[in-house]
Design an enzyme around this catalytic site. Structure first.
Site, PDB file in Angstrom:
ATOM      1  N   ASN A 111      22.816  -0.285  23.029  1.00 23.14           N
ATOM      2  CA  ASN A 111      21.320   0.213  23.271  1.00 23.14           C
ATOM      3  C   ASN A 111      20.640   1.088  21.558  1.00 23.14           C
ATOM      4  OD1 ASN A 111      18.912   0.670  24.113  1.00 23.14           O
ATOM      5  ND2 ASN A 111      19.462   1.783  25.595  1.00 23.14           N
ATOM      6  N   TRP A 112      20.088   0.054  21.091  1.00 23.11           N
ATOM      7  CA  TRP A 112      19.640   1.127  19.522  1.00 23.11           C
ATOM      8  C   TRP A 112      18.410   1.832  20.395  1.00 23.11           C
ATOM      9  CZ3 TRP A 112      20.563  -2.321  14.420  1.00 23.11           C
ATOM     10  CH2 TRP A 112      21.904  -2.487  14.671  1.00 23.11           C
ATOM     11  N   LYS A 113      17.428   0.959  21.401  1.00 20.01           N
ATOM     12  CA  LYS A 113      17.043   2.556  21.975  1.00 20.01           C
ATOM     13  C   LYS A 113      15.487   1.705  20.608  1.00 20.01           C
ATOM     14  CE  LYS A 113      19.598   5.514  24.057  1.00 20.01           C
ATOM     15  NZ  LYS A 113      19.218   6.445  24.812  1.00 20.01           N
ATOM     16  N   HIS A 153      15.499   0.731  32.722  1.00 12.90           N
ATOM     17  CA  HIS A 153      16.377   2.552  31.737  1.00 12.90           C
ATOM     18  C   HIS A 153      15.315   3.779  32.056  1.00 12.90           C
ATOM     19  CE1 HIS A 153      17.817   4.663  28.232  1.00 12.90           C
ATOM     20  NE2 HIS A 153      18.678   3.386  28.556  1.00 12.90           N
ATOM     21  N   GLU A 198      14.775   5.670  30.271  1.00 15.25           N
ATOM     22  CA  GLU A 198      13.642   6.302  29.545  1.00 15.25           C
ATOM     23  C   GLU A 198      12.488   5.706  29.684  1.00 15.25           C
ATOM     24  OE1 GLU A 198      15.673   5.849  25.946  1.00 15.25           O
ATOM     25  OE2 GLU A 198      16.979   7.243  26.331  1.00 15.25           O
ATOM     26  N   GLU A 235      23.613   4.449  35.324  1.00 17.30           N
ATOM     27  CA  GLU A 235      23.664   5.705  33.920  1.00 17.30           C
ATOM     28  C   GLU A 235      22.852   7.166  34.556  1.00 17.30           C
ATOM     29  OE1 GLU A 235      23.180   3.748  29.590  1.00 17.30           O
ATOM     30  OE2 GLU A 235      21.114   3.670  30.807  1.00 17.30           O
ATOM     31  N   GLY A 241      23.106  11.071  26.975  1.00 14.25           N
ATOM     32  CA  GLY A 241      22.340  11.336  24.712  1.00 14.25           C
ATOM     33  C   GLY A 241      22.285  12.635  25.036  1.00 14.25           C
ATOM     34  N   SER A 250      26.535   9.032  27.161  1.00 14.71           N
ATOM     35  CA  SER A 250      27.364   9.998  26.269  1.00 14.71           C
ATOM     36  C   SER A 250      28.800   9.343  26.122  1.00 14.71           C
ATOM     37  CB  SER A 250      27.079  11.240  27.063  1.00 14.71           C
ATOM     38  OG  SER A 250      25.895  12.140  26.581  1.00 14.71           O
ATOM     39  N   GLY A 262      24.569   3.802  23.660  1.00 13.15           N
ATOM     40  CA  GLY A 262      23.032   4.176  23.043  1.00 13.15           C
ATOM     41  C   GLY A 262      23.985   4.905  21.359  1.00 13.15           C
ATOM     42  N   GLY A 263      23.322   5.871  22.063  1.00 12.52           N
ATOM     43  CA  GLY A 263      23.482   7.091  20.060  1.00 12.52           C
ATOM     44  C   GLY A 263      24.562   6.421  19.377  1.00 12.52           C
TER      45      GLY A 263
HETATM   46  C1  PEP Z   1      21.723   5.141  26.675  1.00 10.18           C
HETATM   47  O1  PEP Z   1      20.656   4.889  25.959  1.00 10.18           O
HETATM   48  O2  PEP Z   1      21.160   3.758  27.854  1.00 10.18           O
HETATM   49  C2  PEP Z   1      22.650   5.650  26.918  1.00 10.18           C
HETATM   50  C3  PEP Z   1      23.642   4.671  27.927  1.00 10.18           C
HETATM   51  O3  PEP Z   1      22.446   6.470  25.928  1.00 10.18           O
HETATM   52  P1  PEP Z   1      23.970   7.265  25.080  1.00 10.18           P
HETATM   53  O4  PEP Z   1      24.965   6.430  25.080  1.00 10.18           O
HETATM   54  O5  PEP Z   1      23.549   8.394  23.781  1.00 10.18           O
HETATM   55  O6  PEP Z   1      23.597   8.398  26.199  1.00 10.18           O
END
Ligand code: PEP
Length: 245
Positions: free
Chosen positions: A6-8, A94, A96, A163, A169, A206, A227-228
């Site tokens: 997930n590049w956001k 999600h 966010e 999640e 994050g 994370s 994500g990150g």
């Molecule tokens: C996400 O955005 O779905 C996510 C899991 O982010 P991160 O891996 O950065 O915690």
């Protein structure tokens, strides 16, 4: 095992070059043990689609509008448009997006219309820190699942991504025992309420090359939403490698 990037709201044309490493990795390791799915921002979907053609990488989007048919919805993209551009998956729910007003009802409509458009759903669920502190995790998950999937038929095309919001994050991850209990709880309830015998349940929050093995060893997780760490191809490849070695 699923590995979903997930590049956001990150990435530009140049960041597509980072995919070369991943494509090379896939050529060397032609494995049917895992699936790689990239969910870049809308602006890169077309270029991604061209770039990953003839590879095992699949394409997903990060969200869509709840109406599948085009209409006066300024700034929005429909699931049909995503399907036409080559996306196979869409992330729905999600945290966010929930945080800026996406309700379970809207999520339900998005899931329904995306399935009708022929997309597979990566359905995100998870509790906030406050809900966790109040020990409401299970209650919250049940509510998100039952409202989000109300009236939905093609449940085999829904992949669940647990999640915990407090883990996204932050570098903070759930205790192994707690995570295992939560996933087992989800599996039991998806069977009881929806008759889902073997739902795909991913973990997200994370995930990195150092901790991924611990998650995998719980033996209850079908993959990861990353994500990150997914924006760095080396890290993302390492996550895949460490999962299996
Ligand atoms: C996400 O955005 O779905 C996510 C899991 O982010 P991160 O891996 O950065 O915690």
């Amino acid at each position: 095992m699923y590995f979903i990037a997930n590049w956001k709201m990150f990435g530009d044309i140049k960041s597509l070059n980072s995919l070369n490493k991943v494509l090379k990795f896939l050529r060397l390791k032609n494995s049917n043990k895992f699936r790689l799915i990239y969910c870049p921002p809308y602006t890169l979907l077309n270029l991604f689609h061209k770039k990953i053609k003839n590879s095992n990488i699949e394409l997903g989007a990060q969200n869509c509008h709840q109406e599948e048919i085009s209409g006066p919805f300024t700034g929005s993209i429909s699931s049909k448009m995503l399907k036409k551009i080559g996306a196979k998956y869409v992330i729905i729910g999600h945290s966010e997006n929930r945080a800026v007003g996406e309700t379970n009802l809207i999520i339900n409509k998005k899931i329904e219309s995306s399935l009708r458009s022929g997309l597979k759903i990566i359905f995100c669920i998870g509790e906030t820190l406050q809900q966790k502190r109040k020990k409401h995790t299970h209650k919250v998950l049940l509510e998100q699942v039952s409202k989000g999937l109300k009236g939905i038929k093609k449940l085999n095309n829904v992949i669940f991504a647990y999640e915990p919001v407090w883990s996204i994050g932050t570098g903070i991850i759930p205790k192994s025992n707690d995570l295992k209990k939560t996933i087992v709880f989800l599996r039991k309830n998806l069977l009881k309420r929806f008759g889902l015998k073997n739902p795909k349940i991913l973990y997200g929050g994370s995930v990195n090359p150092k901790n991924v093995r611990n998650f995998k060893e719980l033996n209850v997780i079908d993959g990861f939403l990353v994500g990150g760490a997914s924006q760095d191809s080396k890290k993302f490849i390492d996550i895949v490698k460490k999962t299996f070695n």
